[in-house]
Design an enzyme around this catalytic site. Structure first.
Site, PDB file in Angstrom:
ATOM      1  N   GLU A  44       0.837  -1.205   0.000  1.00  0.00           N
ATOM      2  CA  GLU A  44       0.000   0.000   0.000  1.00  0.00           C
ATOM      3  C   GLU A  44       0.874   1.259   0.000  1.00  0.00           C
ATOM      4  O   GLU A  44       1.860   1.341   0.721  1.00  0.00           O
ATOM      5  CB  GLU A  44      -0.905  -0.024   1.228  1.00  0.00           C
ATOM      6  CG  GLU A  44      -1.943   1.069   1.264  1.00  0.00           C
ATOM      7  CD  GLU A  44      -2.881   0.945   2.457  1.00  0.00           C
ATOM      8  OE1 GLU A  44      -3.982   1.520   2.411  1.00  0.00           O
ATOM      9  OE2 GLU A  44      -2.512   0.276   3.448  1.00  0.00           O
ATOM     10  N   LYS A 118      -9.479   2.270  -3.328  1.00  0.00           N
ATOM     11  CA  LYS A 118      -9.894   1.656  -2.069  1.00  0.00           C
ATOM     12  C   LYS A 118     -11.273   2.158  -1.637  1.00  0.00           C
ATOM     13  O   LYS A 118     -11.502   3.360  -1.540  1.00  0.00           O
ATOM     14  CB  LYS A 118      -8.841   1.971  -0.999  1.00  0.00           C
ATOM     15  CG  LYS A 118      -9.056   1.347   0.355  1.00  0.00           C
ATOM     16  CD  LYS A 118      -7.846   1.668   1.234  1.00  0.00           C
ATOM     17  CE  LYS A 118      -7.931   1.072   2.615  1.00  0.00           C
ATOM     18  NZ  LYS A 118      -6.698   1.372   3.400  1.00  0.00           N
ATOM     19  N   CYS A 155      -5.878  -3.242   1.608  1.00  0.00           N
ATOM     20  CA  CYS A 155      -5.748  -3.208   3.062  1.00  0.00           C
ATOM     21  C   CYS A 155      -7.089  -3.381   3.786  1.00  0.00           C
ATOM     22  O   CYS A 155      -7.647  -4.466   3.801  1.00  0.00           O
ATOM     23  CB  CYS A 155      -5.032  -1.931   3.495  1.00  0.00           C
ATOM     24  SG  CYS A 155      -4.397  -1.986   5.196  1.00  0.00           S
TER      25      CYS A 155
END
Length: 280
Positions: A44, A118, A155
């Protein structure tokens, strides 16, 4: 039918500046290519520290355009050089005031295939991401790459089963999950959630975590990155919990069809019964 893809991932320590961080990842990619890898993914916001441990406006400086910013352009050159597909997670600046936690996907010939943003943005101690990022608005793309159909989930997304499933419904064979997660917060979940998601959705997952401590907080990023197959089994060893590491593993995509025929989870889904799942 067996269809083996040699895949790589990198878990890295922060070097202290963007230029050396990118250069280090370029060398890892070249080494993966020397070992025969055809796809590689990074952690990330790979070219920056995990600045979300604090809430300070100075850290907007890490943001850049996707695909026209310097990092993605450089990674396109690297893909052409190595002949590998590359998953490139960065802090994206779309326009003034519009920032996203993003991963660009670059094909083996250097062409830009698109990006994933994300969806789920945490806001808890040490992970103040809502200060920086808008929630993703680009759906759940699966990219038709030189090695097969590749998706990305970033994540905190991994805690939400809906996106894993949508990537499967969109045809993913391999999903990269670049992360930055801390030992005290989630270590007991790290080797549960992605294997369970690989089983539920019957594809391969590359789970990548940072490693070490960085300058903006006391998060202890614990590495232990891995590849997991559609049966929920690790492909080779899990990476170190303390050291930087490049993993290169052979993934037999033929196992995907074998498992889907044996377990038939997609056949037995009941979308007609799931209306309540999307009620606010």
């Amino acid at each position: 039918m067996s269809h083996v893809v040699r895949a790589a991932l990198v878990q890295a320590t922060w070097t202290g500046d963007t230029e050396s961080m990118i250069a280090k990842h370029e060398e890892h990619a070249r080494e993966a290519a020397r070992q025969g890898a055809k796809i590689i993914g990074f952690q990330e916001v790979f070219n920056a520290p995990y600045f979300c441990q604090v809430q300070e406006p100075e850290h907007y400086r890490w943001a850049e355009a996707v695909p026209d910013g310097p990092t993605v352009r450089r990674m396109r050159d690297l893909a052409r050089e190595t002949g590998m597909v590359i998953v490139v997670p960065v802090f994206e600046l779309e326009q003034s005031g519009f920032y996203y936690n993003t991963a660009a996907v670059i094909d083996a010939d250097g062409s830009y295939l698109g990006k994933y943003r994300k969806h789920h943005i945490p806001q808890v101690k040490g992970f103040w991401e809502k200060y920086y990022f808008k929630p993703g608005n680009a759906g759940w793309p699966v990219f038709d790459t030189a090695v097969g159909k590749v998706g990305v989930y970033i994540c905190y997304d991994r805690h939400f089963p809906e996106g894993w499933r949508q990537l499967g419904l969109n045809g993913a064979q391999l999903v990269y999950n670049p992360s930055a997660t801390s030992r005290g917060l989630s270590a007991h979940l790290w080797q549960l959630e992605q294997p369970a998601s690989a089983v539920a959705n019957e594809y391969f997952i590359a789970a990548i975590n940072r490693v070490g401590q960085e300058e903006y907080g006391d998060n202890d990023f614990y590495g232990t990155s891995y590849f997991v197959d559609p049966r929920g089994q690790f492909v080779g060893d899990v990476a170190s919990d303390k050291e930087e590491e490049l993993l290169v593993r052979d993934l037999d995509f033929g196992l995907i069809e074998e498992v889907r025929q044996q377990w038939a989870f997609y056949r037995d889904r009941r979308p007609d019964a799931y209306e309540g799942l999307v009620e606010p």
